[in-house]
Write a protein that holds these residues in place. Structure first.
Motif, PDB file in Angstrom:
ATOM      1  N   PRO A  12      44.922   1.283 -20.380  1.00  0.00           N
ATOM      2  CA  PRO A  12      44.583   2.291 -18.937  1.00  0.00           C
ATOM      3  C   PRO A  12      42.844   2.496 -19.043  1.00  0.00           C
ATOM      4  N   ILE A  13      42.468   3.002 -17.994  1.00  0.00           N
ATOM      5  CA  ILE A  13      41.106   3.377 -17.638  1.00  0.00           C
ATOM      6  C   ILE A  13      41.263   4.982 -17.491  1.00  0.00           C
ATOM      7  N   LYS A  14      40.438   5.629 -18.533  1.00  0.00           N
ATOM      8  CA  LYS A  14      40.210   6.956 -18.527  1.00  0.00           C
ATOM      9  C   LYS A  14      39.082   7.716 -18.098  1.00  0.00           C
ATOM     10  N   PHE A  15      39.137   8.856 -17.468  1.00  0.00           N
ATOM     11  CA  PHE A  15      37.977   9.485 -16.937  1.00  0.00           C
ATOM     12  C   PHE A  15      38.260  10.947 -17.813  1.00  0.00           C
ATOM     13  N   ASP A  16      37.199  11.081 -18.740  1.00  0.00           N
ATOM     14  CA  ASP A  16      37.241  12.046 -19.408  1.00  0.00           C
ATOM     15  C   ASP A  16      36.275  13.404 -18.789  1.00  0.00           C
ATOM     16  N   PRO A  17      36.726  14.595 -18.574  1.00  0.00           N
ATOM     17  CA  PRO A  17      35.913  15.540 -17.971  1.00  0.00           C
ATOM     18  C   PRO A  17      35.022  16.193 -18.981  1.00  0.00           C
ATOM     19  N   ASN A  18      35.590  15.963 -20.198  1.00  0.00           N
ATOM     20  CA  ASN A  18      34.955  16.521 -21.482  1.00  0.00           C
ATOM     21  C   ASN A  18      33.538  15.665 -21.680  1.00  0.00           C
ATOM     22  N   LEU A  19      33.322  14.408 -21.252  1.00  0.00           N
ATOM     23  CA  LEU A  19      32.187  13.627 -21.437  1.00  0.00           C
ATOM     24  C   LEU A  19      31.035  14.160 -20.558  1.00  0.00           C
ATOM     25  N   LYS A  20      29.979  14.292 -21.122  1.00  0.00           N
ATOM     26  CA  LYS A  20      28.546  14.613 -20.119  1.00  0.00           C
ATOM     27  C   LYS A  20      27.961  13.302 -19.907  1.00  0.00           C
ATOM     28  N   PRO A  21      27.144  13.245 -18.841  1.00  0.00           N
ATOM     29  CA  PRO A  21      26.162  12.063 -18.600  1.00  0.00           C
ATOM     30  C   PRO A  21      25.335  12.169 -19.927  1.00  0.00           C
ATOM     31  N   GLY A  22      25.328  10.830 -20.196  1.00  0.00           N
ATOM     32  CA  GLY A  22      24.360  10.504 -21.344  1.00  0.00           C
ATOM     33  C   GLY A  22      25.334  10.298 -22.762  1.00  0.00           C
ATOM     34  N   ASP A  23      26.541  11.140 -22.659  1.00  0.00           N
ATOM     35  CA  ASP A  23      27.339  10.855 -23.797  1.00  0.00           C
ATOM     36  C   ASP A  23      27.832   9.238 -24.159  1.00  0.00           C
ATOM     37  N   VAL A  24      27.788   8.956 -25.352  1.00  0.00           N
ATOM     38  CA  VAL A  24      28.392   7.655 -25.746  1.00  0.00           C
ATOM     39  C   VAL A  24      29.763   7.897 -25.590  1.00  0.00           C
ATOM     40  N   PRO A  25      30.671   6.890 -24.344  1.00  0.00           N
ATOM     41  CA  PRO A  25      32.103   7.097 -24.455  1.00  0.00           C
ATOM     42  C   PRO A  25      32.612   6.408 -26.105  1.00  0.00           C
ATOM     43  N   PRO A  26      34.034   6.968 -26.385  1.00  0.00           N
ATOM     44  CA  PRO A  26      34.605   6.808 -27.702  1.00  0.00           C
ATOM     45  C   PRO A  26      35.178   5.429 -27.488  1.00  0.00           C
ATOM     46  N   ALA A  27      35.033   4.624 -26.469  1.00  0.00           N
ATOM     47  CA  ALA A  27      36.043   3.339 -26.242  1.00  0.00           C
ATOM     48  C   ALA A  27      35.465   2.966 -24.929  1.00  0.00           C
ATOM     49  N   PRO A  28      35.634   1.505 -24.667  1.00  0.00           N
ATOM     50  CA  PRO A  28      34.870   0.918 -23.641  1.00  0.00           C
ATOM     51  C   PRO A  28      35.769   1.263 -22.269  1.00  0.00           C
ATOM     52  N   ASN A  29      37.017   1.695 -22.511  1.00  0.00           N
ATOM     53  CA  ASN A  29      37.773   2.141 -21.297  1.00  0.00           C
ATOM     54  C   ASN A  29      37.736   3.592 -20.937  1.00  0.00           C
ATOM     55  N   VAL A  30      36.902   4.022 -21.522  1.00  0.00           N
ATOM     56  CA  VAL A  30      36.821   5.807 -21.081  1.00  0.00           C
ATOM     57  C   VAL A  30      35.455   5.926 -20.493  1.00  0.00           C
ATOM     58  N   PHE A  31      35.265   6.685 -19.308  1.00  0.00           N
ATOM     59  CA  PHE A  31      34.297   6.903 -18.381  1.00  0.00           C
ATOM     60  C   PHE A  31      34.137   8.537 -18.409  1.00  0.00           C
ATOM     61  N   PRO A  32      32.813   8.991 -18.174  1.00  0.00           N
ATOM     62  CA  PRO A  32      32.836  10.365 -17.768  1.00  0.00           C
ATOM     63  C   PRO A  32      33.269  10.687 -16.391  1.00  0.00           C
ATOM     64  N   TRP A  33      34.070  11.705 -16.239  1.00  0.00           N
ATOM     65  CA  TRP A  33      34.283  12.121 -14.890  1.00  0.00           C
ATOM     66  C   TRP A  33      33.173  12.280 -13.960  1.00  0.00           C
ATOM     67  N   PRO A  34      32.843  11.941 -12.912  1.00  0.00           N
ATOM     68  CA  PRO A  34      31.487  12.208 -11.836  1.00  0.00           C
ATOM     69  C   PRO A  34      31.407  13.511 -11.562  1.00  0.00           C
ATOM     70  N   ARG A  35      30.044  14.041 -11.794  1.00  0.00           N
ATOM     71  CA  ARG A  35      29.884  15.298 -11.676  1.00  0.00           C
ATOM     72  C   ARG A  35      28.711  15.203 -10.346  1.00  0.00           C
ATOM     73  N   ASP A  36      28.553  16.384  -9.864  1.00  0.00           N
ATOM     74  CA  ASP A  36      27.461  16.507  -8.755  1.00  0.00           C
ATOM     75  C   ASP A  36      26.357  17.185  -9.484  1.00  0.00           C
ATOM     76  N   ALA A  37      25.011  17.347  -8.717  1.00  0.00           N
ATOM     77  CA  ALA A  37      23.824  17.663  -9.295  1.00  0.00           C
ATOM     78  C   ALA A  37      23.938  18.989 -10.026  1.00  0.00           C
ATOM     79  N   GLN A  38      24.984  19.778  -9.642  1.00  0.00           N
ATOM     80  CA  GLN A  38      24.916  20.994 -10.532  1.00  0.00           C
ATOM     81  C   GLN A  38      26.037  20.947 -11.621  1.00  0.00           C
ATOM     82  N   GLY A  39      26.424  19.870 -12.035  1.00  0.00           N
ATOM     83  CA  GLY A  39      27.267  19.542 -13.037  1.00  0.00           C
ATOM     84  C   GLY A  39      28.862  19.858 -12.723  1.00  0.00           C
ATOM     85  N   ASN A  40      29.129  20.061 -11.709  1.00  0.00           N
ATOM     86  CA  ASN A  40      30.542  20.059 -11.314  1.00  0.00           C
ATOM     87  C   ASN A  40      31.290  19.031 -10.996  1.00  0.00           C
TER      88      ASN A  40
END
Ligand code: FES
Length: 90
Positions: A12-40
């Motif tokens: 599966p492809i996973k979007f993790d809301p706990n990952l922040k921009p710049g974090d290194v994902p734990p696996a190639p199929n894990v991505f940070p959930w998109p956030r706006d300029a305020q971090g929401n």
């Protein structure tokens, strides 16, 4: 109307809301959930047509099939140009 779409992934492809921009994902199929300029967390549009080049995220590729496909047919599209390369009756 329908589309033949080829999937090759076995995970599966996973979007993790706990990952922040710049974090290194734990696996190639894990991505940070998109956030706006305020971090929401932002609304995430998931592709349901199968034509997105950024699958599973909608990239507007659905415009190639929207309002153009005829009922009772199955379509296959070129993944790069989004041109219809096959059309047959269901
Ligand atoms: S729904 Fe598939 S690209 Fe938008």
């Amino acid at each position: 109307m329908a589309r033949d779409v080829r999937f090759e992934s076995t995970t599966p492809i996973k979007f993790d809301p706990n990952l922040k921009p710049g974090d290194v994902p734990p696996a190639p199929n894990v991505f940070p959930w998109p956030r706006d300029a305020q971090g929401n967390l932002k609304v995430l549009s998931i592709c349901a047509c199968g034509l997105s080049a950024k699958f599973p995220i909608c990239d507007g590729g659905h415009k190639a099939c929207r309002d153009t496909e005829e009922p009772g047919h199955v379509y296959r599209y070129d993944p790069i140009t989004k041109a219809v390369i096959d059309k047959r009756a269901e």
